[in-house]
Structures are given as C-alpha cells and as structure tokens.
Write a protein that holds these residues in place. Structure first.
Motif, mmCIF file in Angstrom:
data_model
loop_
_atom_site.group_PDB
_atom_site.id
_atom_site.type_symbol
_atom_site.label_atom_id
_atom_site.label_comp_id
_atom_site.label_asym_id
_atom_site.label_seq_id
_atom_site.Cartn_x
_atom_site.Cartn_y
_atom_site.Cartn_z
ATOM 1 N N GLY A 76 1.317 -1.186 -0.169
ATOM 2 C CA GLY A 76 -0.355 0.037 -0.428
ATOM 3 C C GLY A 76 0.841 1.814 0.256
ATOM 4 O O GLY A 76 1.822 1.907 0.188
ATOM 5 N N LEU A 77 -0.067 1.997 -0.469
ATOM 6 C CA LEU A 77 1.385 4.085 -0.630
ATOM 7 C C LEU A 77 -0.101 4.640 0.705
ATOM 8 O O LEU A 77 -1.454 4.464 -0.455
ATOM 9 N N VAL A 78 0.605 5.031 1.026
ATOM 10 C CA VAL A 78 -0.582 6.349 1.602
ATOM 11 C C VAL A 78 -0.281 8.077 0.281
ATOM 12 O O VAL A 78 1.626 7.824 1.317
ATOM 13 N N GLY A 79 -0.625 8.739 0.460
ATOM 14 C CA GLY A 79 -0.241 9.811 -0.226
ATOM 15 C C GLY A 79 -0.677 11.243 0.662
ATOM 16 O O GLY A 79 -1.270 11.327 0.691
ATOM 17 N N GLY A 80 -0.752 12.293 0.409
ATOM 18 C CA GLY A 80 -0.408 13.206 0.621
ATOM 19 C C GLY A 80 -1.852 13.497 0.180
ATOM 20 O O GLY A 80 -2.435 13.759 -0.614
ATOM 21 N N PRO A 81 -0.976 15.661 -0.446
ATOM 22 C CA PRO A 81 -1.874 15.849 -1.664
ATOM 23 C C PRO A 81 -1.388 15.606 -2.675
ATOM 24 O O PRO A 81 -0.398 14.683 -3.037
ATOM 25 N N GLU A 82 -2.544 14.665 -4.148
ATOM 26 C CA GLU A 82 -1.733 14.042 -5.488
ATOM 27 C C GLU A 82 -1.153 15.309 -6.369
ATOM 28 O O GLU A 82 -2.200 15.277 -7.675
ATOM 29 N N ILE A 83 -0.853 15.355 -5.973
ATOM 30 C CA ILE A 83 0.701 16.254 -6.905
ATOM 31 C C ILE A 83 1.363 15.780 -7.746
ATOM 32 O O ILE A 83 1.658 13.941 -7.094
ATOM 33 N N PRO A 84 1.920 16.119 -9.110
ATOM 34 C CA PRO A 84 2.457 15.347 -9.709
ATOM 35 C C PRO A 84 3.473 14.520 -9.344
ATOM 36 O O PRO A 84 3.638 13.241 -9.522
ATOM 37 N N ILE A 85 4.400 15.434 -8.405
ATOM 38 C CA ILE A 85 5.728 14.366 -7.556
ATOM 39 C C ILE A 85 5.302 13.694 -7.484
ATOM 40 O O ILE A 85 5.980 12.413 -7.200
ATOM 41 N N GLN A 130 0.005 -6.912 -6.034
ATOM 42 C CA GLN A 130 -1.073 -5.381 -6.082
ATOM 43 C C GLN A 130 -1.046 -4.169 -4.986
ATOM 44 O O GLN A 130 -0.340 -4.960 -3.817
ATOM 45 N N VAL A 131 -1.122 -3.529 -5.180
ATOM 46 C CA VAL A 131 -0.582 -2.111 -5.107
ATOM 47 C C VAL A 131 -1.952 -1.090 -5.114
ATOM 48 O O VAL A 131 -2.768 -0.656 -5.464
ATOM 49 N N ARG A 132 -1.562 -0.427 -3.333
ATOM 50 C CA ARG A 132 -3.435 -0.176 -3.382
ATOM 51 C C ARG A 132 -3.270 1.162 -2.954
ATOM 52 O O ARG A 132 -2.206 1.667 -2.589
ATOM 53 N N THR A 133 -3.563 2.346 -3.196
ATOM 54 C CA THR A 133 -3.373 3.632 -2.751
ATOM 55 C C THR A 133 -3.949 4.496 -2.642
ATOM 56 O O THR A 133 -5.155 4.641 -2.700
ATOM 57 N N VAL A 134 -3.897 5.047 -1.558
ATOM 58 C CA VAL A 134 -4.941 5.730 -0.438
ATOM 59 C C VAL A 134 -4.474 7.228 -0.180
ATOM 60 O O VAL A 134 -3.185 7.387 -0.306
ATOM 61 N N ALA A 179 -3.459 11.886 11.279
ATOM 62 C CA ALA A 179 -4.273 11.587 11.800
ATOM 63 C C ALA A 179 -5.297 10.704 10.335
ATOM 64 O O ALA A 179 -5.423 9.630 10.163
ATOM 65 N N LYS A 180 -5.834 11.144 9.857
ATOM 66 C CA LYS A 180 -5.872 11.006 8.330
ATOM 67 C C LYS A 180 -4.627 9.880 7.437
ATOM 68 O O LYS A 180 -5.264 9.072 6.974
ATOM 69 N N ALA A 181 -3.765 10.351 7.599
ATOM 70 C CA ALA A 181 -3.045 9.365 7.279
ATOM 71 C C ALA A 181 -2.966 7.656 8.158
ATOM 72 O O ALA A 181 -2.381 6.757 7.270
ATOM 73 N N LYS A 182 -2.959 8.711 9.583
ATOM 74 C CA LYS A 182 -2.720 7.032 10.198
ATOM 75 C C LYS A 182 -3.945 6.191 9.747
ATOM 76 O O LYS A 182 -4.113 4.718 9.275
ATOM 77 N N GLN A 183 -5.246 6.894 9.599
ATOM 78 C CA GLN A 183 -6.653 6.435 9.224
ATOM 79 C C GLN A 183 -6.147 5.714 7.861
ATOM 80 O O GLN A 183 -6.900 4.334 7.426
ATOM 81 N N ALA A 184 -5.833 5.633 6.799
ATOM 82 C CA ALA A 184 -5.395 5.754 5.400
ATOM 83 C C ALA A 184 -4.914 4.327 5.905
ATOM 84 O O ALA A 184 -5.410 3.265 5.174
ATOM 85 N N ALA A 185 -3.665 4.080 6.910
ATOM 86 C CA ALA A 185 -2.890 3.470 6.652
ATOM 87 C C ALA A 185 -3.480 2.489 7.032
ATOM 88 O O ALA A 185 -3.324 0.907 6.696
ATOM 89 N N LEU A 194 3.694 -1.015 3.741
ATOM 90 C CA LEU A 194 3.484 0.087 3.370
ATOM 91 C C LEU A 194 4.590 1.099 2.393
ATOM 92 O O LEU A 194 5.629 1.418 3.396
ATOM 93 N N MET A 195 4.357 2.096 2.297
ATOM 94 C CA MET A 195 4.949 3.098 1.685
ATOM 95 C C MET A 195 4.155 4.518 1.685
ATOM 96 O O MET A 195 3.110 4.794 2.077
ATOM 97 N N HIS A 196 5.492 5.784 1.954
ATOM 98 C CA HIS A 196 4.093 7.201 2.424
ATOM 99 C C HIS A 196 4.839 8.203 1.303
ATOM 100 O O HIS A 196 6.411 8.057 1.475
ATOM 101 N N ASN A 197 4.216 9.362 1.147
ATOM 102 C CA ASN A 197 4.905 10.166 1.463
ATOM 103 C C ASN A 197 3.752 11.217 0.625
ATOM 104 O O ASN A 197 3.006 12.283 0.003
ATOM 105 N N ALA A 198 3.938 11.582 2.248
ATOM 106 C CA ALA A 198 2.921 12.786 2.465
ATOM 107 C C ALA A 198 3.286 13.819 4.155
ATOM 108 O O ALA A 198 2.297 13.879 4.856
#
Lengths: 307, 352
Positions: free
Chosen positions: B175-184, B204-208, B217-223, B234-238
């Motif tokens: 799984g991947l947790v992203g903050g705002p969905e910016i191009p980078i 299977q790669v899932r992204t939130v 707190a929201k990133a934790k929920q996503a994870a 999981l990897m993040h970029n948030a």
C-alpha cells in the motif's frame, strides 16, 4: 466484511469522532448561551501541541492531557476577553484565534525541536492508555470519557434548572438578566468550559490517535465540529450522532480508496463527509433553527425595555 | 485601569493578528519538481577562473535538520572538497528574492544555489543580467545558459522501494499513502508500482490519498484501511503526516514500512525496511563540479542515482531479514537504472 473488519471500522470511527465530539459538545453549550466561537480549530491545535510537548517531556500522557486542557483554557480565556468582555465581533475574534494558534503552535514547536536537538525527526510522545480493542484499532480513555459526557451534557441542558438558565441566557438574555442571571459571567464560564473540552479534543489527536505533533495537524476538524453542531441541532445527542456520521464517512472513504475497486478519482471519496453534511442540511435545513440571538456579544440593553 | 484598558482595546486585536502573522511564516518545502527540459546552449557560463565562489539561499533556517540543513551540508562539502569560497543567506520573503539574488551576483558569486522552487522566476529574471554567474534552482522550471534547474529523479529511488516492498510482502498486497495528489507524488508512486511489478507481476498495489500533508490522523486512518485490506508493506509520501503511517504500522503485527525523502530509520524502527532518500549534498557537489568544469550549463540537471542524489537505503536495525537474493536484485536494478536499461517512468498505458 468480516467481523474483525467491522469491529476495526467501528473502533476507528469512535477514535476519529472523539476530537470532533469534544469540540462540538463545548460549542453546543457556547451557542446555547449566545456565544459563537469559531476558534475551535485553534483551540484544538493548541491542545494538541501542549499535549505532545508535555507528555514527551514528562513521559506522562495524563500530564499531557492536563497541559492540553490548560492550553485550551488559555485560548478560550483570550476569546472570552475579546469576544465577551470587550464585546468585539466574535467571528473576527474566533478567526484571529485560529490564525494565532496556527502560527504560534508552529513557531513554538519549531523552536522546541531546535532547542531539544531532536531535529527533523519528531520525538514520539507516550499515548493515552488503551481501554478497548488492541493495537491500531484501540480506543483510549478520552474517547470513553467523551462518550459518557454526552448523556450527562444532554441531561444537564434539558433536564435541570441550570440547563434552563443556560438556554434562557442564549434565547432571551434580557429576561435571564432580569431573573438574576449574571449573563456575561455565565457566558465566560461556558466559553472556558469549551476551552477545556477543545484542549482535551486536541489531546485526543496529539496523544490519542497520533503520538506526535505536526503543524496544522487538526486538518480542519474545528470547522467540521461547527458543522456538527448545526447538523446535531444544538443538542449534545445530536452532536454525538453527527460526529459519528462524519467520522464514519471519513474512515469509510479511506477504506473505499484502499479497496481500489472503484475507478473513481480520490477527491470524490475525500468529499464524501462534506457532501453528506450538505445533503443532510439541505434535507433538514428547513427545520434547523439556530438559537437566537446568535453570536451577539452585546445583547444587554443599557435600559430595560418598558413593559 | 479601566480607562487604560478601554483605550488599549483597539490595539489588542492588532497585536493579536500581528502575532499570528509573525508565527505564520511558513516555508514551502517542495524539493523536486518536474520540468520540461529547457533549451539552451552551453557557452557564456561562468568561466572557471581560479576559485569558485558559491552562495546558497535557503527558504528557512539552516538549523532545521531537514531541508535547509541538507543544503548547508552540501555547501560545506563544496567548501572543503573543492576549496570554494562560500556564503549562505536565509531568504524567506518573496519580495526580497530578486534583490537578494542580485546582491549575491554583484558580490561576484560564480554559482548561486537557490534551495527552493519558489525562487525560480526571480532567479530567471536576475540571471539575464549576470551571465557570468550560474544560478542553480532546486525544482526550478526555467533553463537558460546560466540557469540550471536541479530536478531530483525520485522515481528511480521509489522504483527500488517498490521492488523491496513487493519482495518483502507475504500477503501479495502493498500500500501507498499519499498526501495531496500532486504530480511529483503521483509519479513517485507510479514508479513504485512499476518496480513492485518487476519483482512480482501479480502484486496488488493500493493507494490512498489523504489530500493533506499535515493531517497525521488521516494518514493513520489511510494506513489502517490499507492494512485492514490485507496490505503488509506500506510506503508513504505525505510529508509530516507520514508519521501517522509509521504509527499504524507500529501498532499492527506483521506490518512493515518504507520511509520517504530522508532516512527515516528511527521511526517504527524494527518494522522499517528502509527509506528512499534525496541526497541533496551529492547533487550540489555534482552541480558545483559541472560549473567549475564549465559543462552542463543551460541544461536541467537530472539529479539521480548516478550521483547519489537519490537512493534507496536499507535500515540496519530492521528486525526481519531481507533475502540476499532480493538485495542482489536491488543492486542489479540500481546499476540498470543508472545505465538507463530500466526506465522508472510508468508505461504509457499504466497508472491512473
């Protein structure tokens, strides 16, 4: 969904609802006595920072919670000074409070990081002990406390003499004053209680759900709490229902994204909680009426009206 | 007393707001950006006569142990390893961008590093008047003979991270947790997915996305949502909100995590496989060397694995074991990425 997943969903929803519920409960009382404080976001943020700093330094999450309550109290006192005692426009004061808290918490946190030498990696705070569930899907004592507060608050507001006085202070301050209520003093008191609840709500984020402070970590929860109050029709039970609905929608949207089965852009999921409020307000809006005289800090006439 | 307070009451809100504004001074920290390659020729850059004079402008205090500190480290390396004369300024107010760059150029700097993508247009404007000075802007968009955007190739590192995640996953879901969905961030995630598929095509790669780089707190929920859905790496970029991801992993048995942008080994340490990192000092060294040699001017500098400007590093304190075979594959992939045999960019059809 398996029973495990359902339980996990429910517990996460309860945890996510806690900061909303605490802030909304305070705001219900504030608006009932005729004060509109839109500075909830700032109070939550102040509570979160105080909770994290003090629990990191002392190692005790309970002292952290205490500090959060004091921080909320201090912020609320500032609001009471300007918004009630000095009779400034409460919307402006509340807005200023939000900005002040955003800037001040960020500055203080950075200063503390630098002075403590923790650098880029934030220190981890001890969190409030878990009382229900395990691991990632556990709720802490603060959540339980918030849930217990709801019926108590409802009873206080609608079944006691004090509740009548509180509501009268908001609805007809003149009559309340004539009946011997110290309107200003009561309003200040209620705002201070709001500060305490918001501080605790901040702690529910900083050392409850999370274990570290992030600048701006409240992410608009203070504003959602305002919607929760309206949606909950200015009652504690309504606030409980509304904050649970919000939290559930938020937890659910993350799960919908994670399931990856719908080819829907993620902002649609992110918008679900807000769309829900809009829909609910539109459907019930006609029957929703704020308690008068709203956000009017000066509704004390100089001379009593002639009978 | 009452009178005093009465007179002062008008001043209070002003003080209040002034305080708030003072505290609000936020610094944006986008390190990288995508840029269309700019056209330009390779002459008229600063002649390498004698010693290099290098100036650095950072968007925040160099004591932040993060973004600005990494640039300062780079500056110190340029000083000690290349014998350059160096100076540093903290440049936060947009109104001062152009003036500061002008001053630095007037002082005879051969090379000016602007360590924020916000500096781009101001630097581009000033660069026209000082052809003997090279301006290197991190995440910049414009290129000119003496204007060199530095673009970190984070995709190369996240490709490796994806390989590691897929290789370590037992459930076949990551799984991947992203903050705002910016191009980078989206591109980094697409490269991650491509790397994961290279190791295990059925993964299977899932992204939130949470839409927020601060709401931990929201990133934790996503994870938690990803973990509840069966993902185990999981990897993040948030940004800072990523802390919530580490926390969710820490609380979940069998879960593992990969850090982002910096060495985050000290978070969820026993369950932390490694991090993809940006090596700012290495990128700066490369730029300084190029300027000294008079090469590469007028071209965006793609800071990648080759110069150690991005990398994937394993966490030595990870409690699990990374199979030796996987480590060999990662090393091989590194070599292939550097050689250009692997393209970390998503295939034309892939990704959303």
């Amino acid at each position: 969904m398996t029973p495990d997943a359902v339980l996990s969903f429910l517990l996460q929803t309860l945890a996510a609802a806690t900061p909303l519920l605490l802030a909304a409960l305070g705001e219900v009382f504030a608006e009932r006595v005729g004060v509109l404080n839109i500075g909830l976001e700032g109070l939550l943020l102040a509570g979160a920072l105080a909770a994290v700093l003090v629990s990191v330094v002392t190692g005790s999450p309970w002292l952290g919670l205490g500090a959060a309550v004091l921080a909320g109290l201090a912020g609320a006192a500032l609001f009471a000074l300007f918004g009630i005692a000095l009779r400034r426009d409460q919307v402006i004061v509340g807005t200023a409070l939000n900005f002040l808290a955003l800037g001040l918490t960020g500055t203080l946190y950075r200063a503390w990081l630098l002075s403590s030498g923790s650098g880029a990696s934030a220190p981890t705070a001890p969190t409030l002990p878990r009382v229900l569930g395990e691991g990632g899907t556990a709720i802490n004592g603060l959540t339980l406390l918030a849930l217990l507060l709801v019926p108590a608050a409802h009873w206080l507001l609608f079944r006691t003499r004090l509740g009548v006085v509180l509501r009268a202070t908001g609805e007809t301050p003149d009559a309340a004053a004539a009946a011997g209520t110290a309107v200003v003093r009561l309003r200040v008191l209620v705002v201070l209680v709001l500060g305490v609840l918001c501080g605790a709500g901040g702690a529910a984020l900083g050392i409850g759900i999370n274990n570290a402070f992030v600048e701006g970590m409240t992410g608009g929860r203070g504003f959602i709490a305002l919607a929760v109050v309206v949606f909950g029709r200015w009652t504690p039970l309504g606030a409980l229902g509304a904050s649970l609905l919000f939290a559930a929608a938020d937890v659910a949207q993350a799960r919908l994204q994670a399931a990856g089965v719908f080819a829907v852009p993620y902002p649609v999921f992110l918008a679900i909680p807000y769309l829900l409020t809009l829909a609910a307000l539109a459907l019930r809006g006609a029957r929703v009426r704020p308690p008068p005289p709203w956000a009017n800090p000066t509704s004390r006439r100089k001379t009593p009206p002639c009978p | 007393m009452r009178f005093g307070l009465w007179r002062l009451r008008a001043a209070f809100p002003c003080l209040f707001i002034a305080l708030a504004l003072a505290g609000c001074a936020q610094t944006a920290k986008e390190g990288t950006d995508t840029v269309p390659p700019g056209a330009g020729n390779t002459n008229t850059a600063a002649p390498a006569s004698g010693t290099l004079k290098v100036a650095l402008a950072t968007p925040g205090p160099i004591s932040d142990k993060g973004w600005s500190a990494s640039a300062y480290q780079g500056l110190q390396r340029i000083k000690s390893e290349m014998g350059a004369e160096v100076s540093q300024v903290e440049l936060e107010a947009p109104a001062e961008y152009a003036g500061t760059f002008r001053n630095l150029a007037e002082q005879g700097s051969t090379l000016i590093f602007g360590h924020a993508s916000e500096y781009d247009s101001a630097a581009a404007q000033v660069a026209k008047d000082y052809p003997k000075t090279t301006f290197a802007i991190v995440g910049g968009r414009s290129a000119a003979p003496n204007l060199m955007p530095i673009q970190f190739q984070a995709g190369q590192a996240t490709y490796l991270a994806g390989m590691v995640a897929a290789g370590m996953s037992k459930t076949g879901k990551i799984g991947l947790v992203g903050g705002p969905e910016i191009p980078i961030i989206r591109q980094a995630f697409q490269s991650f997915e491509k790397g994961a598929r290279a190791v295990k095509p059925t993964i299977q790669v899932r992204t939130v996305f949470t839409g927020d780089g601060e709401d931990a707190a929201k990133a934790k929920q996503a994870a938690q949502a990803l973990l509840d859905g069966g993902a185990d790496v999981l990897m993040h970029n948030a940004n800072a909100a990523g802390l919530g991801v580490f926390q969710a992993v820490e609380e979940r048995e069998g879960a593992m995590v990969i850090g982002a942008n910096a060495d985050q080994s000290d978070l969820a340490t026993p369950k932390n496989i490694g991090s993809f990192v940006l090596g700012v000092p290495n990128a700066m060294m490369t730029v300084a060397t190029r300027v000294k040699e008079g090469s590469g001017a007028g071209q965006p500098y793609a800071a990648g694995l080759k110069d150690g400007a991005v990398d994937f590093i394993f966490n030595p304190k990870f409690q699990g074991t990374v199979p030796a075979e996987l480590k060999t594959r990662i090393e091989q992939a590194k070599a292939d990425l550097i050689a250009g045999k692997i393209d970390p960019k998503p295939d034309a059809a892939g990704g959303r």
